[in-house]
Structure formats: structure tokens, C-alpha cells
Design an enzyme around this catalytic site. Structure first.
Site, PDB file in Angstrom:
ATOM      1  N   HIS A  91       0.851  -1.197   0.000  1.00 50.74           N
ATOM      2  CA  HIS A  91       0.000   0.000   0.000  1.00 50.74           C
ATOM      3  C   HIS A  91       0.887   1.247   0.000  1.00 50.74           C
ATOM      4  O   HIS A  91       1.329   1.710   1.048  1.00 50.74           O
ATOM      5  CB  HIS A  91      -0.920  -0.019   1.227  1.00 50.74           C
ATOM      6  N   HIS A 116      -2.552   6.938  -0.964  1.00 50.54           N
ATOM      7  CA  HIS A 116      -3.519   7.586  -0.070  1.00 50.54           C
ATOM      8  C   HIS A 116      -2.975   8.228   1.196  1.00 50.54           C
ATOM      9  O   HIS A 116      -3.659   8.287   2.217  1.00 50.54           O
ATOM     10  CB  HIS A 116      -4.629   6.587   0.313  1.00 50.54           C
ATOM     11  N   TYR A 149      -0.647   7.315   3.329  1.00 59.54           N
ATOM     12  CA  TYR A 149      -0.161   6.485   4.434  1.00 59.54           C
ATOM     13  C   TYR A 149       1.377   6.442   4.418  1.00 59.54           C
ATOM     14  O   TYR A 149       2.010   7.178   3.650  1.00 59.54           O
ATOM     15  CB  TYR A 149      -0.829   5.101   4.385  1.00 59.54           C
ATOM     16  N   ALA A 177      -7.558   2.140 -11.375  1.00 61.42           N
ATOM     17  CA  ALA A 177      -8.714   2.170 -10.478  1.00 61.42           C
ATOM     18  C   ALA A 177      -9.178   3.606 -10.310  1.00 61.42           C
ATOM     19  O   ALA A 177      -8.416   4.547 -10.505  1.00 61.42           O
ATOM     20  CB  ALA A 177      -8.345   1.601  -9.113  1.00 61.42           C
ATOM     21  N   GLY A 211     -13.962  -0.469  -6.745  1.00 62.14           N
ATOM     22  CA  GLY A 211     -14.143  -0.357  -5.306  1.00 62.14           C
ATOM     23  C   GLY A 211     -15.609  -0.372  -4.930  1.00 62.14           C
ATOM     24  O   GLY A 211     -16.188  -1.411  -4.594  1.00 62.14           O
TER      25      GLY A 211
HETATM   26  C1  LIG Z   1     -15.154   1.786   1.805  1.00 61.88           C
HETATM   27  C2  LIG Z   1     -13.838   2.031   1.124  1.00 61.88           C
HETATM   28  C3  LIG Z   1     -12.684   1.529   1.684  1.00 61.88           C
HETATM   29  C4  LIG Z   1     -11.462   1.698   1.030  1.00 61.88           C
HETATM   30  N1  LIG Z   1     -10.342   1.109   1.570  1.00 61.88           N
HETATM   31  C5  LIG Z   1      -9.181   1.129   0.869  1.00 61.88           C
HETATM   32  C6  LIG Z   1      -8.058   0.384   1.312  1.00 61.88           C
HETATM   33  O1  LIG Z   1      -8.099  -0.334   2.322  1.00 61.88           O
HETATM   34  N2  LIG Z   1      -6.925   0.446   0.574  1.00 61.88           N
HETATM   35  C7  LIG Z   1      -6.834   1.210  -0.562  1.00 61.88           C
HETATM   36  O2  LIG Z   1      -5.775   1.241  -1.192  1.00 61.88           O
HETATM   37  N3  LIG Z   1      -7.902   1.902  -1.016  1.00 61.88           N
HETATM   38  C8  LIG Z   1      -9.061   1.869  -0.347  1.00 61.88           C
HETATM   39  N4  LIG Z   1     -10.159   2.515  -0.847  1.00 61.88           N
HETATM   40  C9  LIG Z   1     -10.098   3.101  -2.197  1.00 61.88           C
HETATM   41  C10 LIG Z   1     -10.617   2.073  -3.218  1.00 61.88           C
HETATM   42  O3  LIG Z   1      -9.760   0.950  -3.321  1.00 61.88           O
HETATM   43  C11 LIG Z   1     -10.746   2.692  -4.626  1.00 61.88           C
HETATM   44  O4  LIG Z   1      -9.495   3.147  -5.069  1.00 61.88           O
HETATM   45  C12 LIG Z   1     -11.725   3.855  -4.609  1.00 61.88           C
HETATM   46  O5  LIG Z   1     -12.943   3.467  -4.018  1.00 61.88           O
HETATM   47  C13 LIG Z   1     -12.010   4.341  -6.029  1.00 61.88           C
HETATM   48  O6  LIG Z   1     -12.506   3.292  -6.825  1.00 61.88           O
HETATM   49  P1  LIG Z   1     -14.090   3.194  -7.176  1.00 61.88           P
HETATM   50  O7  LIG Z   1     -14.433   4.469  -7.901  1.00 61.88           O
HETATM   51  O8  LIG Z   1     -14.180   1.989  -8.058  1.00 61.88           O
HETATM   52  O9  LIG Z   1     -14.814   3.069  -5.892  1.00 61.88           O
HETATM   53  C14 LIG Z   1     -11.394   2.412  -0.187  1.00 61.88           C
HETATM   54  C15 LIG Z   1     -12.568   2.956  -0.725  1.00 61.88           C
HETATM   55  C16 LIG Z   1     -13.777   2.777  -0.097  1.00 61.88           C
HETATM   56  C17 LIG Z   1     -15.018   3.321  -0.734  1.00 61.88           C
END
Ligand SMILES: Cc1cc2nc3c(=O)[nH]c(=O)nc-3n(C[C@H](O)[C@H](O)[C@H](O)COP(=O)(O)O)c2cc1C
Length: 355
Positions: free
Chosen positions: A169, A172, A174, A290, A313
Site C-alpha cells: 500500500h 492515499h 499512508y 482504479a 471499489g
Molecule cells: C469503503 C472504502 C474503503 C477503502 N479502503 C481502501 C483500502 O483499504 N486500501 C486502498 O488502497 N484503497 C481503499 N479505498 C479506495 C478504493 O480501493 C478505490 O481506489 C476507490 O474506491 C475508487 O474506486 P471506485 O471508484 O471503483 O470506488 C477504499 C474505498 C472505499 C469506498
């Protein structure tokens, strides 16, 4: 029925994918006491398909890695054992399962840290509000190998738990991103300043993990364009490109990059397309895109050779049978943001209906 790009097979290293629809890592805050729970067996197996790639939610690499309630870890024997039946269930369905390895760095507070100590980071600049995020402590150079080692041990544990591989990871805001981004990293030593220095920690983690479990089982997630958790960079294009090129040396399996149109877990207004193209072209392994993808955008991105795989996601969260729905062009369930991060073992978790 005509084959759509999203439903075409793909060879991901030694893994034979039957389609290109990947479950993006999704934190769900249902791992009580940092232990993965039995309800995750149902949740992940609902989303598993034969030849489909799933990336597990962000999973802490050590006791200093935590910053949110009830998120899973993979640094203790008990956590490894708790992951096993979840991984087994995904494998039983023919899925390929990667574990996302996570250290939150400064996105934490005393309450999540061992002995109430300060969260660690590349910097001692804190996030606001201080009621939520405690001021971090800048890691000394001589402490960094220990953190790299935590990632390495976590990767070994993930393999021990049965995972097919790990995703580092690096996104974001971190810990790894706290080194990468110039609006956070204010170090003057060899881990700060130029791109080569800011990427040093990330690449040390990559190197340690590939040496431990093999490069064919390692991916990384990056979000150069995001400023989630105050993680902006003054030149995200250059940072992304530098990372894509540097990663080639390690021959890792994939590079997974988040589009600028999504910032962490929320949409942005700007909808610029093809921002990831320079990274896609530079990186020699599999490229996963993504962020804000739907069926149409995913098909176009694949048809344009803009990405090899698309991670979903929120749509996959709300549609356990997303690959089937994309195949049939069926209507989708709407996601409910209010249940994303609640600890309920069923509601908003395993109760989204199938077709
Ligand atoms: C509920 C939720 C939890 C997420 N947790 C993580 C995570 O643990 N690790 C990560 O890299 N991104 C996390 N994300 C980001 C998603 O992996 C993804 O990049 C983001 O939702 C955009 O994609 P989407 O438009 O298909 O939702 C999270 C997003 C959501 C909505």
C-alpha cells in the site's frame, strides 16, 4: 453474447485470470481487535469468481501500523490463523487473492499506538484536527530498516496464511506515501528531497519483499495524484513516472494506480482522462487502473490498452456478483456510504443482493 474487454482472459504472471474485473482493496472495519473475523469468509467468497483477482482490505504490518478501528493485521500468529479460512474460501471458488500490506504512519493517534506512543512518519508535521490525529514522530534513519523488516515479515505471513501474493500500500497518504510526497516529506537526509531520495523507502520495502516471497507475487498501489490525508505532491506526473520506471528493476507483478478523478474514497469534480498513460507506458509489468470506473469506462480503457486490469471499489462493494452483472450488462445495486465503515458483520457487508 459478444465478448466485452472486461470479460476477456488475461495472464497475470503465473495466474490465469478469466476476466479483468478486480476487487479493489476496501477497508471495512469489521476485524474486531485487528483479527480477521469469520464473517469475512462470506464477504470475500461472495465476491470471488473462478479466475478473478481479489485484493484484500488494507492490513496492518505491525502494532504501530494501525490508525482506524477494527482493521485487520497480519503480524501475529493469531491473525495469520484467522486469515486462513478466508483465503481458503476464496481459493475454493477459484479466486486469486492478494493481501494489501499497510502502515498508516501519521494517520493515527496515541490511542492506536503501542504504549500510547506517537505515530511514526517521514516527518513530524501532524495532520489536523489534533483531536483525531496525534502529532507524529519523525523516524530516525537507523529505525527505518526495522519498518522495512515489518513489511517483509508481514509478506511472509501473508504467504503463510495462503494468500497468492501481496500488494504494497503505497497510496492515499499512508506511511509509504508520506515518504513519496514532497508536501509531506520534509527530510534533509537520504530519504528526503529529490525523487530518488523520496522513493528510497518505498523501493526498500519492495526489494525486501521480493527477496522474501519472489517478485512474481508482489504488486504495489500508488496514488501520485491524490491529496487524501494532506498527501499532495507538487509534480505528481514526475513522481508517478519515476516510480513506474524504478519499479521495473524489481520485476514486480503489477503496478496499481488510482486515477486523479478519485481522492481516497471520494469523487473529485475534475474528470481528466488518460492521466496514467505515461506510467502505463513506462511500467513493464501488469498495469491496474482504479478510480471512478464503471462498465463502459473499463471496457474503453482496456480496448485502448490504457490498462490491463480494472479495479472496482464501490461498485464491487455493493455488487458481489459484479463480473456477472458486467457480462450481462445488468443493472447495479447502489452503494450505501453510511455502512462502509460500520462494525456490523452483515449490514452493508454481506447483505447486498445478487442478481
Ligand atoms: C469503503 C472504502 C474503503 C477503502 N479502503 C481502501 C483500502 O483499504 N486500501 C486502498 O488502497 N484503497 C481503499 N479505498 C479506495 C478504493 O480501493 C478505490 O481506489 C476507490 O474506491 C475508487 O474506486 P471506485 O471508484 O471503483 O470506488 C477504499 C474505498 C472505499 C469506498
Amino acid at each position: 453474447m459478444a465478448e466485452i474487454p472486461l470479460r476477456s482472459p488475461y495472464k497475470l504472471g503465473k495466474f490465469h485470470l478469466s476476466h479483468r474485473i478486480v476487487l479493489a482493496p476496501l477497508t471495512r472495519n469489521r476485524s474486531y481487535g485487528n483479527i480477521p473475523q469469520p464473517h469475512a469468509i462470506l464477504y470475500y467468497s461472495q465476491r470471488a469468481t473462478k479466475g478473478g483477482l481479489l485484493i484484500a482490505e488494507a492490513t496492518g504490518v505491525s502494532d504501530t501500523a494501525q490508525g482506524y478501528p477494527e482493521t485487520p493485521g497480519i503480524w501475529t500468529k493469531e491473525q495469520v490463523e484467522a486469515w486462513k479460512p478466508i483465503v481458503e474460501a476464496v481459493h475454493e471458488k477459484g479466486g486469486i487473492f492478494f493481501c494489501q500490506l499497510w502502515h498508516v504512519g501519521r494517520v493515527s493517534n496515541y490511542g492506536f499506538q503501542p504504549n500510547g506512543q506517537a505515530p511514526i512518519s517521514s516527518t513530524d508535521k501532524g495532520l489536523t484536527p489534533e483531536t483525531e490525529f496525534s502529532p507524529p514522530r519523525r523516524l530516525r534513519i537507523d529505525e527505518i530498516p526495522q519498518i522495512v523488516n515489518d513489511f517483509k515479515l508481514a509478506a511472509r505471513n501473508a504467504i503463510e496464511a495462503g494468500f497468492d501474493g501481496v500488494e504494497i500500500h503505497g497510496a492515499h497518504g499512508y506511511l509509504i506515501d508520506q515518504f513519496l510526497k514532497d508536501q509531506i516529506n520534509d527530510r534533509t537526509d537520504e530519504y528526503g528531497g529529490c525523487l530518488q531520495n523520496r522513493s528510497r523507502f518505498a523501493l526498500e520495502v519492495v526489494e525486501a519483499i521480493i527477496n522474501e516471497i519472489g517478485s512474481d507475487r508482489v504488486g504495489i498501489r500508488l496514488s501520485p495524484f491524490a491529496d487524501f490525508m494532506d498527501s499532495a505532491d507538487s509534480n505528481p506526473q514526475a513522481l508517478g513516472l519515476y516510480m513506474a520506471e524504478s519499479l521495473n528493476k524489481y520485476r514486480i507483478l503489477y503496478c496499481h494506480v488510482v486515477e486523479p478523478r478519485v481522492n481516497g474514497n471520494v469523487e473529485r469534480v475534475c474528470v481528466d482522462s488518460h492521466s496514467l498513460l505515461p506510467m502505463r507506458k513506462a511500467f513493464k509489468g501488469t498495469f491496474i487502473a482504479a478510480g471512478g470506473y464503471n462498465r463502459e469506462r473499463g471496457n474503453i480503457a482496456l480496448a485502448d490498452n490504457y490498462a490491463d486490469l480494472i479495479a472496482y471499489g464501490r461498485l464491487f462493494l455493493a455488487n458481489p456478483d459484479l463480473p456477472k452483472r458486467f457480462e450481462l450488462d445488468a443493472p447495479l445495486n447502489k452503494y450505501d456510504r453510511s455502512t462502509f465503515y460500520i462494525p456490523d458483520p452483515v449490514v452493508g457487508y454481506t447483505d447486498y443482493p445478487f442478481l
